[in-house]
Design a protein around this motif. Sequence first.
Motif, mmCIF file in Angstrom:
data_model
loop_
_atom_site.group_PDB
_atom_site.id
_atom_site.type_symbol
_atom_site.label_atom_id
_atom_site.label_comp_id
_atom_site.label_asym_id
_atom_site.label_seq_id
_atom_site.Cartn_x
_atom_site.Cartn_y
_atom_site.Cartn_z
ATOM 1 N N ASP A 83 0.640 -1.115 0.029
ATOM 2 C CA ASP A 83 -0.097 0.108 -0.012
ATOM 3 C C ASP A 83 0.858 1.208 0.121
ATOM 4 N N GLY A 84 1.769 1.220 -0.781
ATOM 5 C CA GLY A 84 2.708 2.456 -0.835
ATOM 6 C C GLY A 84 3.842 2.495 0.265
ATOM 7 N N ALA A 85 3.942 1.711 1.290
ATOM 8 C CA ALA A 85 4.736 1.815 2.280
ATOM 9 C C ALA A 85 5.853 0.757 2.168
ATOM 10 N N LEU A 86 7.157 0.853 2.338
ATOM 11 C CA LEU A 86 8.005 -0.279 2.456
ATOM 12 C C LEU A 86 8.152 -0.900 3.709
ATOM 13 N N VAL A 87 7.842 -2.249 3.649
ATOM 14 C CA VAL A 87 7.792 -3.115 4.964
ATOM 15 C C VAL A 87 8.699 -4.352 4.676
ATOM 16 N N GLU A 88 9.554 -4.411 5.935
ATOM 17 C CA GLU A 88 10.536 -5.426 6.161
ATOM 18 C C GLU A 88 9.814 -6.612 6.654
ATOM 19 N N ILE A 89 9.742 -7.744 6.064
ATOM 20 C CA ILE A 89 9.174 -8.969 6.300
ATOM 21 C C ILE A 89 10.160 -10.141 6.593
ATOM 22 N N ARG A 90 10.285 -10.643 7.710
ATOM 23 C CA ARG A 90 11.221 -11.552 8.080
ATOM 24 C C ARG A 90 10.303 -12.681 8.430
ATOM 25 N N SER A 91 10.953 -14.047 7.500
ATOM 26 C CA SER A 91 10.523 -15.228 7.672
ATOM 27 C C SER A 91 11.678 -16.428 7.560
ATOM 28 N N PRO A 92 11.268 -17.669 7.871
ATOM 29 C CA PRO A 92 12.182 -18.680 7.673
ATOM 30 C C PRO A 92 12.256 -19.062 6.164
ATOM 31 N N SER A 93 11.160 -19.046 5.444
ATOM 32 C CA SER A 93 11.226 -19.195 4.051
ATOM 33 C C SER A 93 10.671 -18.212 3.161
ATOM 34 N N VAL A 94 10.811 -17.993 1.776
ATOM 35 C CA VAL A 94 10.112 -17.404 0.853
ATOM 36 C C VAL A 94 10.066 -18.167 -0.128
ATOM 37 N N ILE A 95 8.607 -18.154 -0.708
ATOM 38 C CA ILE A 95 8.194 -18.924 -1.932
ATOM 39 C C ILE A 95 7.809 -17.972 -2.983
ATOM 40 N N LEU A 96 8.641 -17.995 -4.122
ATOM 41 C CA LEU A 96 8.548 -17.182 -5.658
ATOM 42 C C LEU A 96 7.376 -18.024 -5.956
ATOM 43 N N ALA A 97 6.338 -17.359 -6.387
ATOM 44 C CA ALA A 97 5.153 -17.855 -7.067
ATOM 45 C C ALA A 97 4.499 -16.660 -7.907
ATOM 46 N N THR A 98 5.554 -16.166 -8.660
ATOM 47 C CA THR A 98 5.304 -14.825 -9.283
ATOM 48 C C THR A 98 4.828 -14.784 -10.808
ATOM 49 N N GLY A 99 4.886 -16.147 -11.602
ATOM 50 C CA GLY A 99 4.563 -16.252 -12.648
ATOM 51 C C GLY A 99 5.484 -15.988 -13.717
ATOM 52 N N GLY A 100 5.190 -15.921 -14.960
ATOM 53 C CA GLY A 100 6.193 -16.157 -16.277
ATOM 54 C C GLY A 100 6.876 -14.672 -16.627
ATOM 55 N N VAL A 101 6.942 -14.532 -17.682
ATOM 56 C CA VAL A 101 7.620 -13.273 -18.307
ATOM 57 C C VAL A 101 6.831 -12.804 -19.433
ATOM 58 N N GLY A 102 5.401 -13.091 -19.693
ATOM 59 C CA GLY A 102 4.610 -12.465 -20.806
ATOM 60 C C GLY A 102 4.790 -10.778 -20.897
ATOM 61 N N GLY A 103 4.659 -10.258 -19.965
ATOM 62 C CA GLY A 103 4.684 -8.898 -19.800
ATOM 63 C C GLY A 103 5.987 -8.171 -20.364
ATOM 64 N N LEU A 104 7.029 -8.733 -20.570
ATOM 65 C CA LEU A 104 8.219 -8.505 -21.230
ATOM 66 C C LEU A 104 8.090 -8.414 -22.777
ATOM 67 N N TYR A 105 6.967 -8.828 -23.250
ATOM 68 C CA TYR A 105 6.939 -8.976 -24.779
ATOM 69 C C TYR A 105 5.455 -8.077 -25.105
ATOM 70 N N ALA A 106 5.629 -7.547 -26.401
ATOM 71 C CA ALA A 106 4.597 -6.632 -26.902
ATOM 72 C C ALA A 106 3.381 -7.263 -27.029
ATOM 73 N N VAL A 107 3.320 -8.726 -27.510
ATOM 74 C CA VAL A 107 2.061 -9.452 -27.461
ATOM 75 C C VAL A 107 2.194 -10.692 -26.758
ATOM 76 N N THR A 108 1.182 -10.793 -25.926
ATOM 77 C CA THR A 108 1.389 -11.714 -24.766
ATOM 78 C C THR A 108 -0.073 -12.079 -24.364
ATOM 79 N N THR A 109 -0.334 -13.165 -24.061
ATOM 80 C CA THR A 109 -1.827 -13.644 -23.609
ATOM 81 C C THR A 109 -1.705 -13.509 -21.988
ATOM 82 N N THR A 110 -0.893 -12.910 -21.394
ATOM 83 C CA THR A 110 -0.849 -13.158 -19.933
ATOM 84 C C THR A 110 -0.735 -11.663 -19.382
#
Length: 508
Positions: free
Chosen positions: A180-207
């Motif tokens: 919500d516009g503020a930087l927050v430091e979040i500590r945890s034993p683990s982080v799971i990346l589930a951020t999806g692919g790379v479609g938005g790096l291309y001009a024509v994408t379905t994502t």
Amino acid sequence: MRNTLAFDGPVILGAGLAGLTAALSATTGAAKTALVLSPTPLASGCSSAWAQGGMAAALSGDDTPELHAADTIAAGAGLCDPEAVDLLTREGPQAVRDLAALGAPFDRKADDGFVLSLEAAHSAARVARVGGDGAGAAIMAAVIAAVRATPTIEVRENARARRLLQDATGRVVGVLADVDGALVEIRSPSVILATGGVGGLYAVTTTPAQVRGEGLGLAALAGAMIADPEFVQFHPTAIDIGRDPAPLATEALRGEGAILRNADGRAFMVDYHPSKELAPRDVVARALHAERTAGRGAFLDATQAVGAHFPHEFPAVFEACMSAGIDPRRQMIPVTPAVHYHMGGVATDLDGRASLPGLYAAGECASTGVQGANRLASNSLLEAAVFGARAGRAAAAEGATGGPPVSLEPLPDLPDAALQTLRQAMSRDAGVLREAAGLARLLTQVEALEAAYGSCPTVVAARLIVDGALARRESRGGHFRSDFPATGEAVRTFVTLESAGALRRRAA
């Protein structure tokens, strides 16, 4: 003073099927919390909710996990990890049934069996659908309801990761996030990346536009091992009506008998592959690219195969077409190849562990070895469910918390105007067809963006794709080099951000 939060369970970046499945798995039977950070409201901004085809699994009496595995490996063009594929196809049927038990309304037969569709490169009808082309949205609705009903899962919307936090040993100990516009430091034993692919790096994408390789870039900048970044899948039949992102005409239409024709009405796939419309996606995408480049155009004709049944059998496709003044019951649908899926990603083991302690990845941003050089149709939601659950369980079992983070500075952002320039360049030079001169030109543009704006995760993700594409001097699956059209030795790419450039230079 910067806000700080601490969690005893995993922090999950991304709220698609992989991320939410991981959250549910992490908190099942464990006295731990999980935090899900989503840059957009749930059910928006993730590719899972946009998926049309469904989930592939051996759910019928005349199908087996072994047959599903064989089809997956064949589509993967020599780069699949057989152990990962075996796990996916064995656990796949139960994953579909578990989602059905959560309330996902898969299409059913009178005997309560699943209605199964045939899609390209499958040897049997095995794709469980919802409402013809609404699988992703319906599955996500059921999973979101389950997450909302789980008190040990906290969801923060309008929250975006700005860097992975690491201690002096390199262990991932949390995330620095903009909430919500503020930087927050979040500590945890683990982080799971589930951020999806790379479609938005291309001009024509379905994502969705928000899906632009940020998780891949964050992991690479932290020093994680990246696998097969050059392998980008182009869906052959995005609906060509000038929208960004482009609506998708699901592959299930071709499974139902829709025909690809040029502007003269000629069915052209016979010229490119014996399986015609049901050839692997990379073959069909290159065929469409060739027809369009030659000025003949490309259209999907479902007037006979679907016709009057369009509104209720494929409502999403029907609505997209009608909104552009095209009635697919009577008219052919203009189509174009578009970026649809990234086979590469953060290298993980079968439980989602990345090369950095404390870091996990699941779904499209991960590279488990399942998808190889070319993803088999409708294996993406299945991989998200199967490996998301495994990553959630493993991440929840992490006990160590590590030391204090060595840096709390956010990574730079790429301005929108520069992003649009990058998207055009990526589609032009790292698209369906690639060659050395275009890739070198693209690399120069990427380096200029890095010099101007710093190590933005999106630019880093693009660099990894370009470096991998230049280093792979062969054609295989979703990666086609017009200057190296032959297929060479089947070797996967494993690089860090530091070693990717060296690999590219050695290949030059």
